[in-house]
Design an enzyme around this catalytic site. Structure first.
Site, short mmCIF file in Angstrom:
data_model
loop_
_atom_site.label_atom_id
_atom_site.label_comp_id
_atom_site.label_asym_id
_atom_site.label_seq_id
_atom_site.Cartn_x
_atom_site.Cartn_y
_atom_site.Cartn_z
CD GLU A 197 -2.96 -0.89 2.17
OE1 GLU A 197 -2.97 0.00 3.10
OE2 GLU A 197 -4.21 -1.53 2.07
CD GLU B 81 -3.89 -5.86 4.08
OE1 GLU B 81 -4.71 -5.12 4.54
OE2 GLU B 81 -2.65 -5.98 4.14
C1 BG6 Z 1 -4.36 -2.30 5.38
C2 BG6 Z 1 -3.09 -2.40 5.68
O1 BG6 Z 1 -4.59 -0.90 4.70
O2 BG6 Z 1 -5.47 -2.00 6.36
C3 BG6 Z 1 -2.97 -3.11 7.36
O3 BG6 Z 1 -2.18 -3.15 5.08
C4 BG6 Z 1 -4.18 -2.69 8.10
O4 BG6 Z 1 -1.71 -3.00 7.85
C5 BG6 Z 1 -5.61 -2.81 7.58
O5 BG6 Z 1 -4.33 -3.29 9.36
C6 BG6 Z 1 -6.59 -2.46 8.38
O6 BG6 Z 1 -6.24 -1.37 8.88
P1 BG6 Z 1 -6.82 -1.13 10.40
O7 BG6 Z 1 -6.41 0.42 10.69
O8 BG6 Z 1 -8.20 -1.48 10.75
O9 BG6 Z 1 -5.68 -1.98 11.05
#
Ligand code: BG6
Length: 476
Positions: free
Chosen positions: A175, A373
């Protein structure tokens, strides 16, 4: 069957959010070790030194460093055939600019990789998931400085050689496109990606342009290097892409929506098309940005295209129209979409959006895509060791359904679906433990209290069935 027989099912985690053990095994301090916990109301604080009175969640994580064997057993029980982990650069090169690596750090990841392989789980390795040795920020000014590209490549070469033959799938960056979210949250994002606060940049336009360019260049150089080390290596990059829709059908708003949505794609263009895009170069020239690019970069871009695109997808938003309107703002700029429900953290839940981005990417680049993700951050309640997380199952069902449609009806090539945080871990944006994504509950609260014991949530059994049926049975 929608998905190929060897489709990857699993999850993604990142070192700084789960490992803990921040001073063990010769690890050096990295940027996220200096960020305190926050909440959805209170931003995380970025400190210059470690203040013993403050809480730094990366220091403990969920102690994956000492629990990885147990955790991998649970992933195996769910049926995972892939796990995306990151290597923390500061475990391999504690300061980032050494010539010789730290053997303890190399051994730790070798053990994790061996454990995964022994359990039939393909390791997918992210080389940089917000883990930059802090020394490279203080001494060199982070990615603004082209020297950092050489240090990164030395680190990449070291780990790619060390795990050659064991690891086939590599991700250059996580990202980096969120470097410039253009929202009031800018500080945490520029910090996550480059260890620098937006509000302290003297010339943010030039600094962000240079950081973005240098990281993209480092990425294509790493692809070239990885292919030279082993031509079987599959090397991709992960982008966080949230569609930004047009506010309405007024043509100027539609154009603005298109441009806002496309804003994050210049790095994807550069990594997939064999050249840094002209439109971006011309924009920098018109802004008088001194990029400090070199003629030899052209060849690196032309020979360093990625093999696959990793897509991190959580939410969508709408573009702000040309005339001021009332509306709640969204995390990455733009407004909240009134047609969507939001998570407790204000992330607009939009399963159609994942299908939209998959189509956009595939039609533009025709490269295989892996969902690296996806997931819902939510507060869970544990009672007698049970967590009834039907809300999480519901979110994932709808998103997997949309991925299926993208594959079946739109002919998008997709080779895997990995959820974010299959085991609860520290939130990147807020530093909380209570923003949970996992199928596995970890007994740890925002104050760092808890037994660290692991419990299976209802979603654990559900995901197990999804995987067993290769995505055919996604209903409960
Ligand atoms: C993504 C990242 O953008 O979002 C992760 O790659 C991150 O590292 C995930 O944890 C979710 O975001 P958050 O702030 O809910 O942990």
């Amino acid at each position: 069957m929608t998905f190929t027989k060897d489709f990857f099912w699993g999850g993604s985690i990142a070192a700084h959010q789960c490992e803990g053990a921040w001073q063990d095994g010769g690890k050096g301090p990295a940027i996220m070790d200096f960020v305190t916990k926050g909440s959805n109301k209170e931003p995380r604080t970025i400190t210059n030194r470690i203040d013993s009175k403050l809480d730094y969640p990366s220091h403990l994580g969920i102690d994956f460093y000492h629990h990885y064997q147990e955790d991998i057993q649970l992933f195996k029980e769910m049926g995972f055939n892939a796990l995306r982990i990151s290597i923390d650069w500061s475990r391999i090169f504690p300061k980032g600019d050494e010539l010789e690596p730290n053997q303890d750090g190399l051994n730790f990841y070798e053990d994790v990789i061996n454990e995964l392989l022994a359990n039939g789980i393909e390791p997918i390795i992210t080389l940089y998931h917000f883990e930059l040795p802090i020394h490279l920020v203080h001494e060199y000014g982070s990615w603004k400085n082209r020297q950092v590209i050489d240090f990164y490549l030395h680190y990449c070469e070291t780990v790619m050689q060390a795990y050659d033959g064991k690891v086939k799938y590599w991700v250059t960056f996580n990202e980096m496109n969120h470097l410039d979210p253009q929202s009031k949250q800018s500080d945490i994002f520029t910090y996550l990606i480059a260890g620098l606060k937006y509000s302290e940049m003297e010339n943010p336009v030039e600094d962000l342009a240079r950081i973005g360019y240098n990281m993209t260049l480092a990425g294509v150089k790493a692809v070239r290097l990885g292919h030279e080390i082993n031509s079987e290596n599959k090397i991709g990059c992960v982008f966080g892409l949230n569609p930004i829709y047009s506010y309405d059908c007024q043509p100027d708003n539609v154009l603005k929506g298109f441009l806002d949505n496309d804003r994050d794609y210049y790095q994807v263009d550069a990594m997939c098309n064999g050249k840094f895009p002209n439109y971006k170069m011309k924009q920098y020239q018109s802004l008088d940005v001194k990029l400090r690019n070199q003629p030899s970069d052209v060849e690196d871009f032309s020979k360093g295209s990625i093999d696959f695109i990793g897509l991190n997808y959580y939410m969508s938003s709408i573009s702000e129209p040309n005339i001021p309107v009332k509306g709640e703002s969204s995390l990455f700029g733009g407004l909240q979409n009134p047609y969507l429900e939001q998570s407790k953290w204000g992330w607009g839940i939009d399963p159609t959006g994942i299908r939209y981005v998959m189509n956009y990417l595939y039609r533009k680049y025709e490269l295989p895509i892996i969902i690296t993700e996806n997931g819902l951050g939510a507060t869970d309640k544990i009672e007698n060791g049970k967590v009834h997380d039907d809300y999480r199952i519901n979110y994932l069902q709808k998103h997997i359904e949309a991925v299926k449609q993208a594959v079946e009806e739109d002919y998008v090539e997709c080779f895997g679906y990995l959820t974010w945080g299959p085991i609860d871990l520290v939130s990147a944006t807020t530093g909380e433990m209570s923003k949970r994504y996992g199928f596995i509950y970890v007994d740890l609260d925002n104050e760092g209290e808890g037994s660290l014991q692991r419990f299976k949530k209802d979603s654990f059994d559900w995901y197990q069935k999804v995987i067993k049926s290769n995505g055919e049975s996604i209903q409960e």
